[in-house]
Motif scaffolding. Structure first.
Motif, PDB file in Angstrom:
ATOM      1  N   GLY A  29       0.948  -1.164   0.181  1.00 61.05           N
ATOM      2  CA  GLY A  29      -0.434   0.346   0.286  1.00 61.05           C
ATOM      3  C   GLY A  29       1.131   1.064  -0.117  1.00 61.05           C
ATOM      4  N   ARG A  30       0.542   2.671  -0.390  1.00 67.40           N
ATOM      5  CA  ARG A  30       1.241   3.460  -0.017  1.00 67.40           C
ATOM      6  C   ARG A  30       1.972   3.539   0.883  1.00 67.40           C
ATOM      7  N   PRO A  31       3.086   5.258   1.220  1.00 64.04           N
ATOM      8  CA  PRO A  31       2.839   5.515   2.484  1.00 64.04           C
ATOM      9  C   PRO A  31       2.266   5.551   3.481  1.00 64.04           C
ATOM     10  N   ASN A  32       2.596   5.271   4.746  1.00 61.82           N
ATOM     11  CA  ASN A  32       1.078   5.323   5.720  1.00 61.82           C
ATOM     12  C   ASN A  32      -0.171   4.703   6.181  1.00 61.82           C
ATOM     13  N   ALA A  33      -0.136   4.181   5.279  1.00 66.88           N
ATOM     14  CA  ALA A  33      -1.353   2.825   5.579  1.00 66.88           C
ATOM     15  C   ALA A  33      -1.625   2.509   6.770  1.00 66.88           C
ATOM     16  N   GLY A  34      -0.066   2.579   7.072  1.00 62.28           N
ATOM     17  CA  GLY A  34      -0.292   1.387   8.544  1.00 62.28           C
ATOM     18  C   GLY A  34      -0.488  -0.470   7.937  1.00 62.28           C
ATOM     19  N   LYS A  35       0.627  -0.085   7.242  1.00 63.76           N
ATOM     20  CA  LYS A  35       0.871  -2.385   6.951  1.00 63.76           C
ATOM     21  C   LYS A  35       1.863  -2.746   8.043  1.00 63.76           C
ATOM     22  N   SER A  36       2.601  -1.269   8.657  1.00 58.65           N
ATOM     23  CA  SER A  36       3.504  -1.967   9.273  1.00 58.65           C
ATOM     24  C   SER A  36       3.102  -2.307  11.151  1.00 58.65           C
ATOM     25  N   THR A  37       2.027  -1.372  11.659  1.00 58.69           N
ATOM     26  CA  THR A  37       1.062  -1.450  12.342  1.00 58.69           C
ATOM     27  C   THR A  37       0.552  -2.149  12.535  1.00 58.69           C
ATOM     28  N   LEU A  38      -0.535  -2.410  11.499  1.00 58.16           N
ATOM     29  CA  LEU A  38      -0.874  -4.231  11.288  1.00 58.16           C
ATOM     30  C   LEU A  38       0.094  -5.530  11.222  1.00 58.16           C
ATOM     31  N   THR A  50       7.837   1.638  13.249  1.00 57.25           N
ATOM     32  CA  THR A  50       6.027   2.366  12.370  1.00 57.25           C
ATOM     33  C   THR A  50       6.675   3.617  13.200  1.00 57.25           C
ATOM     34  N   SER A  51       5.503   4.966  12.362  1.00 55.73           N
ATOM     35  CA  SER A  51       5.857   6.491  12.526  1.00 55.73           C
ATOM     36  C   SER A  51       4.306   7.166  11.824  1.00 55.73           C
ATOM     37  N   ASN A  52       4.492   8.212  11.522  1.00 56.25           N
ATOM     38  CA  ASN A  52       3.507   8.842  11.409  1.00 56.25           C
ATOM     39  C   ASN A  52       3.545   9.915   9.879  1.00 56.25           C
ATOM     40  N   ARG A  53       5.583   9.335   9.906  1.00 55.46           N
ATOM     41  CA  ARG A  53       6.026  10.006   8.310  1.00 55.46           C
ATOM     42  C   ARG A  53       6.433   8.977   7.478  1.00 55.46           C
ATOM     43  N   PRO A  54       6.357   9.326   6.497  1.00 57.06           N
ATOM     44  CA  PRO A  54       6.255   8.654   5.347  1.00 57.06           C
ATOM     45  C   PRO A  54       6.897   7.897   4.634  1.00 57.06           C
ATOM     46  N   GLN A  55       6.942   6.493   4.222  1.00 53.63           N
ATOM     47  CA  GLN A  55       8.612   6.003   4.062  1.00 53.63           C
ATOM     48  C   GLN A  55       9.184   5.785   5.401  1.00 53.63           C
ATOM     49  N   THR A  56       8.819   5.068   6.370  1.00 48.90           N
ATOM     50  CA  THR A  56       9.198   4.144   7.595  1.00 48.90           C
ATOM     51  C   THR A  56       9.475   2.936   7.087  1.00 48.90           C
ATOM     52  N   THR A  77       6.125  -4.345   3.281  1.00 47.64           N
ATOM     53  CA  THR A  77       6.875  -4.146   2.803  1.00 47.64           C
ATOM     54  C   THR A  77       7.035  -2.518   3.142  1.00 47.64           C
ATOM     55  N   PRO A  78       7.818  -1.298   2.227  1.00 38.67           N
ATOM     56  CA  PRO A  78       7.502  -0.583   1.899  1.00 38.67           C
ATOM     57  C   PRO A  78       6.366   0.171   1.667  1.00 38.67           C
ATOM     58  N   GLY A  79       6.426   1.930   1.787  1.00 34.58           N
ATOM     59  CA  GLY A  79       4.914   2.253   1.433  1.00 34.58           C
ATOM     60  C   GLY A  79       5.384   1.953  -0.391  1.00 34.58           C
ATOM     61  N   THR A 139      -7.733  -0.179   6.720  1.00 41.17           N
ATOM     62  CA  THR A 139      -6.942   0.464   7.263  1.00 41.17           C
ATOM     63  C   THR A 139      -7.786   1.568   8.295  1.00 41.17           C
ATOM     64  N   LYS A 140      -7.344   1.503   9.714  1.00 41.63           N
ATOM     65  CA  LYS A 140      -7.312   2.889  10.426  1.00 41.63           C
ATOM     66  C   LYS A 140      -9.058   2.684  10.310  1.00 41.63           C
ATOM     67  N   THR A 141     -10.092   2.285  10.676  1.00 39.32           N
ATOM     68  CA  THR A 141     -11.237   2.187  10.731  1.00 39.32           C
ATOM     69  C   THR A 141     -11.877   3.017  11.710  1.00 39.32           C
ATOM     70  N   ASP A 142     -11.239   3.418  13.604  1.00 41.57           N
ATOM     71  CA  ASP A 142     -11.107   4.656  14.290  1.00 41.57           C
ATOM     72  C   ASP A 142     -11.758   5.661  14.112  1.00 41.57           C
ATOM     73  N   LEU A 143     -10.713   6.443  12.801  1.00 42.05           N
ATOM     74  CA  LEU A 143     -10.515   7.005  13.017  1.00 42.05           C
ATOM     75  C   LEU A 143     -11.990   7.869  11.537  1.00 42.05           C
ATOM     76  N   SER A 174      -9.289  -2.743  12.298  1.00 44.25           N
ATOM     77  CA  SER A 174      -8.314  -1.292  13.462  1.00 44.25           C
ATOM     78  C   SER A 174      -7.310  -1.621  14.143  1.00 44.25           C
ATOM     79  N   ALA A 175      -5.642  -1.679  13.385  1.00 47.15           N
ATOM     80  CA  ALA A 175      -4.583  -2.379  14.205  1.00 47.15           C
ATOM     81  C   ALA A 175      -4.750  -1.535  15.743  1.00 47.15           C
ATOM     82  N   VAL A 176      -4.774  -0.474  15.044  1.00 49.29           N
ATOM     83  CA  VAL A 176      -4.881   0.059  16.929  1.00 49.29           C
ATOM     84  C   VAL A 176      -5.989   0.541  17.581  1.00 49.29           C
ATOM     85  N   LYS A 177      -7.555   0.219  17.492  1.00 46.54           N
ATOM     86  CA  LYS A 177      -8.488  -0.423  18.582  1.00 46.54           C
ATOM     87  C   LYS A 177      -8.551  -1.995  18.312  1.00 46.54           C
TER      88      LYS A 177
END
Ligand SMILES: Nc1nc2c(ncn2[C@@H]2O[C@H](COP(=O)(O)OP(=O)(O)OP(=O)(O)O)[C@@H](O)[C@H]2O)c(=O)[nH]1
Ligand SMILES: [Mg+2]
Length: 321
Positions: A29-38, A50-56, A77-79, A139-143, A174-177
């Motif tokens: 997925g794109r950078p910052n999509a939540g792949k690593s958090t998931l 993980t971070s909120n910077r793209p291409q972590t 994978t990388p975004g 991803t990030k359905t809690d938002l 939601s990986a966070v929730k």
């Protein structure tokens, strides 16, 4: 599910009717999509930073999920993005090699962002990989509210129609929730080939410790830096050695690491006034490193300039890309 081939399962639980499965599923997925958090949420432990910077994420990270019926090897994978540097091109190559090799592809799309040209570009490429089942993961359905989520589900489904393929599954998580994370594992498992486990029980990743340590330092260094700087940071652990002359019950591990930036002008920002920022990065990452390695650590960080390393093949090689 599909008809079972009449070969015997190699899994130990011979009485169970369904065969044991094991295989690889990658998240793209794109950078910052939540792949690593998931990935971390599924594994139940932090294997990828993980971070909120793209291409972590800058290399593939394997996270292993052990279940009775299956072993899921998740490949984070990388975004995938429009490359602006040689590093960017290399990262994209890594993603393409990975999705060509895995048993299942999970396309990650954040619920809180409109499906854009970047996503379409990725899905178009995925459509060309005919053999591999593809799961759309919102991803990030809690938002978001349920209406926005419903729209996103429709949009991703319509995109597959447009491109002439079908998602094997579409699932909001939601990986966070921790919502629907284990359901995602339930959906991936039956899509994997019959196989005994590929990794020993208890292994959660195959990342070398030195790489994980470097990543934890980079994660701490990414916090609070802006603009181009996150992209410019690379970390290499030079040495990890148990301190000699320590009593057996009071061990200490010396870790020497270099934080690389691209230009001398970036040095001041990373180090901060009177070295304050670098010290914070050290303190923060040391806690994570100690938790990872289970031993007290003395962390020695140095900031070095590797001029324009993102564009320089020689420097990239030195930094492990
Ligand atoms: N609210 C919320 N935030 C999330 C969720 N998953 C990830 N995030 C946040 O989204 C940001 C990006 O997450 P990552 O997991 O690093 O994203 P990524 O897709 O691995 O990014 P790259 O490695 O740069 O491609 C981080 O700030 C995460 O905390 C979620 O389920 N809910
Ligand atoms: Mg990532």
């Amino acid at each position: 599910m599909s008809a079972r081939p009449n070969q015997e399962s190699a899994a130990p639980q011979a009485e169970t009717t369904s065969p044991h499965r094991a295989g690889f599923a990658c998240f793209v997925g794109r950078p910052n999509a939540g792949k690593s958090t998931l990935t971390n949420a599924l594994v139940g432990q932090k294997v990828a930073i993980t971070s909120n910077r793209p291409q972590t994420t800058r290399h593939t990270v394997r996270g292993i999920v052990h279940r009775d019926d299956a072993q899921l090897i998740l490949v984070d994978t990388p975004g995938l993005h429009k490359p602006r540097t040689l590093l960017g091109e290399r990262l994209n190559d890594v993603v393409r090699t990975t999705w060509a090799e895995v048993d299942v592809i999970g396309f990650c799309l954040p619920a809180d962002q409109k499906l854009g040209p970047g996503d379409k570009y990725i899905v178009k490429e995925l459509a060309g990989i005919k053999k591999t089942p593809k799961i759309a993961i919102i991803t990030k359905t809690d938002l978001v509210e349920s209406k926005a989520l419903a729209e996103q589900l429709l949009a991703v489904s319509a995109l597959a129609d447009e491109l002439g393929f079908e998602w094997a599954e579409i699932i909001p998580v939601s990986a966070v929730k921790d919502q629907q994370v284990s359901l995602l594992a339930d959906l991936i498992a039956p899509l994997l080939p019959e196989s005994p486990p590929l990794y020993p029980e208890g292994d959660l990743t195959d990342e070398p410790e030195m790489v994980m340590v470097a990543e934890l330092i980079r994660e701490a260094a990414l916090e609070g830096v802006r603009d181009e700087l996150p992209h410019s940071i690379a970390v290499v652990v030079e040495e990890m050695l148990p301190r000699t002359d320590r009593p057996a019950d009071k061990p200490l591990l010396d870790i020497h690491a270099n934080v690389y930036i691209e230009r001398p002008s970036q040095k001041g920002i990373i180090i901060g006034p009177k070295g304050k920022r670098l010290k914070e990065v050290g303190t923060k990452s040391r806690k994570h490193i100690e938790a990872l390695l289970g031993t007290p650590v003395f962390l020695d960080l140095h900031v070095k300039v590797a001029k324009d390393w993102q564009r320089d093949p020689k420097q990239l090689r030195k930094l492990g890309f």
